[in-house]
Design a protein around this motif. Structure first.
Motif, short mmCIF file in Angstrom:
data_model
loop_
_atom_site.label_atom_id
_atom_site.label_comp_id
_atom_site.label_asym_id
_atom_site.label_seq_id
_atom_site.Cartn_x
_atom_site.Cartn_y
_atom_site.Cartn_z
N ASP A 1 0.76 -1.33 0.02
CA ASP A 1 0.18 -0.04 -0.15
C ASP A 1 0.87 1.18 0.08
O ASP A 1 1.53 1.56 1.05
CB ASP A 1 -0.90 -0.12 1.31
CG ASP A 1 -1.79 1.27 1.19
OD1 ASP A 1 -1.71 2.14 0.53
OD2 ASP A 1 -2.91 0.96 2.02
N SER A 2 0.92 2.25 -0.94
CA SER A 2 1.79 2.99 -1.22
C SER A 2 1.34 4.42 -0.44
O SER A 2 2.23 5.21 0.00
CB SER A 2 1.97 3.47 -2.70
OG SER A 2 2.67 2.50 -3.37
N PHE A 3 0.23 4.57 -0.16
CA PHE A 3 -0.39 5.65 0.49
C PHE A 3 -0.60 5.48 2.40
O PHE A 3 -0.88 6.68 2.85
CB PHE A 3 -1.51 6.65 -0.06
CG PHE A 3 -1.21 6.85 -1.39
CD1 PHE A 3 0.31 7.14 -1.90
CD2 PHE A 3 -2.13 7.50 -2.35
CE1 PHE A 3 0.72 7.66 -2.96
CE2 PHE A 3 -1.65 7.87 -3.51
CZ PHE A 3 -0.44 8.36 -3.73
N ALA A 4 -0.45 4.23 2.71
CA ALA A 4 -0.68 4.16 3.99
C ALA A 4 0.50 2.95 4.48
O ALA A 4 0.97 2.23 3.67
CB ALA A 4 -2.02 3.34 4.33
N PRO A 5 0.82 2.98 5.53
CA PRO A 5 1.97 1.99 6.03
C PRO A 5 1.61 0.50 6.19
O PRO A 5 1.85 -0.24 7.22
CB PRO A 5 2.51 2.72 7.32
CG PRO A 5 1.15 3.27 8.15
CD PRO A 5 0.44 3.64 6.79
N THR B 1 2.69 -3.68 9.84
CA THR B 1 2.52 -2.01 9.40
C THR B 1 3.84 -1.79 10.47
O THR B 1 3.93 -2.15 11.49
CB THR B 1 1.15 -1.55 10.07
OG1 THR B 1 1.25 -0.24 9.94
CG2 THR B 1 0.77 -2.05 11.46
N ASP B 2 4.23 -0.39 10.02
CA ASP B 2 5.42 -0.09 11.02
C ASP B 2 5.55 1.61 10.48
O ASP B 2 5.19 1.71 9.47
CB ASP B 2 6.70 -0.60 10.65
CG ASP B 2 7.84 -0.49 11.44
OD1 ASP B 2 8.37 0.65 11.25
OD2 ASP B 2 8.17 -1.23 12.46
N PRO B 3 5.94 2.33 11.28
CA PRO B 3 6.09 3.85 11.06
C PRO B 3 7.43 4.07 10.06
O PRO B 3 7.11 4.75 9.11
CB PRO B 3 6.69 4.30 12.53
CG PRO B 3 5.83 3.55 13.55
CD PRO B 3 6.11 2.14 12.92
N ILE C 1 11.22 -7.24 6.06
CA ILE C 1 10.20 -7.65 6.92
C ILE C 1 10.34 -9.20 7.26
O ILE C 1 9.85 -10.09 6.50
CB ILE C 1 8.85 -7.48 6.45
CG1 ILE C 1 8.53 -5.73 6.15
CG2 ILE C 1 7.80 -7.96 7.60
CD1 ILE C 1 7.17 -5.62 5.43
N GLU C 2 10.75 -9.44 8.66
CA GLU C 2 10.92 -10.78 8.83
C GLU C 2 9.72 -11.62 8.88
O GLU C 2 8.60 -11.08 9.44
CB GLU C 2 11.68 -10.88 10.30
CG GLU C 2 13.06 -10.64 10.24
CD GLU C 2 13.81 -10.60 11.59
OE1 GLU C 2 13.09 -11.18 12.64
OE2 GLU C 2 14.76 -10.15 12.00
N MET C 3 9.80 -12.76 8.44
CA MET C 3 8.54 -13.67 8.40
C MET C 3 8.81 -15.01 9.07
O MET C 3 9.85 -15.75 8.79
CB MET C 3 8.03 -13.93 7.13
CG MET C 3 7.13 -12.75 6.18
SD MET C 3 5.94 -13.10 5.28
CE MET C 3 6.97 -14.20 4.20
N LYS C 4 7.97 -15.45 9.74
CA LYS C 4 8.18 -16.72 10.61
C LYS C 4 6.81 -17.10 11.10
O LYS C 4 5.89 -16.51 11.56
CB LYS C 4 9.00 -16.45 12.06
CG LYS C 4 9.33 -17.81 12.77
CD LYS C 4 10.26 -17.69 13.75
CE LYS C 4 10.71 -19.03 14.45
NZ LYS C 4 11.47 -18.73 15.46
N ALA D 1 4.52 -11.71 10.65
CA ALA D 1 5.57 -10.74 10.53
C ALA D 1 6.14 -10.47 11.71
O ALA D 1 5.62 -10.37 12.84
CB ALA D 1 4.79 -9.47 10.26
N GLY D 2 7.59 -10.33 11.68
CA GLY D 2 8.41 -9.89 12.62
C GLY D 2 9.01 -8.49 12.40
O GLY D 2 8.31 -7.48 12.09
N ALA D 3 10.13 -8.05 12.77
CA ALA D 3 11.09 -6.85 12.90
C ALA D 3 11.00 -6.34 11.36
O ALA D 3 11.19 -7.22 10.44
CB ALA D 3 12.06 -7.09 13.53
N VAL D 4 10.98 -5.06 11.25
CA VAL D 4 11.06 -4.39 10.03
C VAL D 4 12.28 -3.81 10.18
O VAL D 4 12.77 -3.03 11.08
CB VAL D 4 10.08 -3.27 9.75
CG1 VAL D 4 10.18 -2.57 8.48
CG2 VAL D 4 8.50 -4.11 9.76
#
Length: 276
Positions: free
Chosen positions: A114-118, A135-137, A172-175, A179-182
């Motif tokens: 999504d380009s206009f929202a995180p 999602t992440d800032p 974006i970690e996936m396990k 989702a995990g850490a960005v």
């Protein structure tokens, strides 16, 4: 732009909408402009395993591009890969949302940028609505910028995304499907309008809107950027067919930018031999 293993290309249109199929040197309209309340077509992805063509559809009339229908909002649309018949329609949740690109995991889950929202959204096989996967800032678009764009799954099983303006790369970690850490990756040189991202040979192919097709190799939090080809005409996408990267030269400045109203000349799909 996307492709299937037999070399067939599928190309969306930012201003006209729909999806064109190119096979054996012949082009045909697989998805008609406006089909299933679609509008301007952004990312497209062919998933041969499920026989599905994923399409990002957006109302970009605010940018001066009317598109082929009056459908509002941002949507992920799905169509039958062979016939082009509509299969599903899934709204992106934020009023500002802009559906940009798609990747499908080994289990058939689709992930959408999504380009206009995180947000990165997910759609599981048989799902009836998009879920917020990550999602992440850090993924939020900058003021007067454009956020999430390209999206791919790496050989390590993690999700990788680009942001367009300013141009950045993130892991974006996936396990276990979560989702995990960005982590923002440090590129070996500055990027310019980081766009499409496709997994290739343990790394990635990356499109830069200033005319480049790059090879990206990630080690830890660092990304080595090697330019494969420069001088492309405002490229927007790349897809793999064997050892060739087909690049869509989108010339967006003639559609929504400084060159709007001028003759863009032909829009090209350009084959680029990839390094072994």
């Amino acid at each position: 732009m996307t492709s299937t293993s037999d070399g067939t290309l599928y190309v969306g249109s930012f201003n006209h909408g729909g999806v064109t199929k190119i096979s054996g040197g012949k082009a045909e309209q697989l998805v008609k402009p406006g089909a299933a309340d679609s509008r301007s077509t952004l990312g497209v992805l062919a998933d041969e395993k499920s026989g599905t063509l994923y399409v990002c559809s957006n109302d970009i009339s605010a940018m001066g591009v009317a598109g082929p229908s009056d459908a509002k909002g941002a949507w992920l649309k799905t169509f039958d890969l062979k016939s082009g018949a509509p299969k599903g329609s899934f709204a992106l949740s934020d009023p500002k949302s802009f559906c940009n690109d798609i990747v499908v995991g080994a289990d058939g889950t689709a992930y959408v940028s999504d380009s206009f929202a995180p947000f990165v959204y997910s759609l599981k096989p048989g799902g009836t609505a998009l879920a917020t996967f990550a999602t992440d800032p850090q993924l939020a678009p900058a003021k007067d910028g454009v956020g999430l764009d390209g999206i791919a799954i790496g050989a390590d099983g993690n999700l990788y995304v680009t942001t367009f303006i300013p141009a950045k790369l993130f892991k974006i970690e996936m396990k276990d499907g979560k989702a995990g850490a960005v982590t923002e990756l440090k590129p070996s040189r500055p990027l310019d309008h980081a766009d499409a991202l496709r997994a290739h040979g343990g790394g990635f192919l990356l499109i830069e809107g200033n005319g480049k097709l790059d090879k990206v190799t990630v080690k830890g939090s660092e990304a080595t950027i090697d330019t494969i080809k420069d001088g492309l005409a405002e490229p927007v996408s790349v897809t793999l067919v064997g050892d060739v990267g087909w690049v869509a030269e989108g010339k967006l400045s003639y559609v929504i930018g400084d060159n709007k109203g001028k003759d863009p000349g032909p829009f090209k799909l350009t084959p680029v031999a990839l390094p072994k």
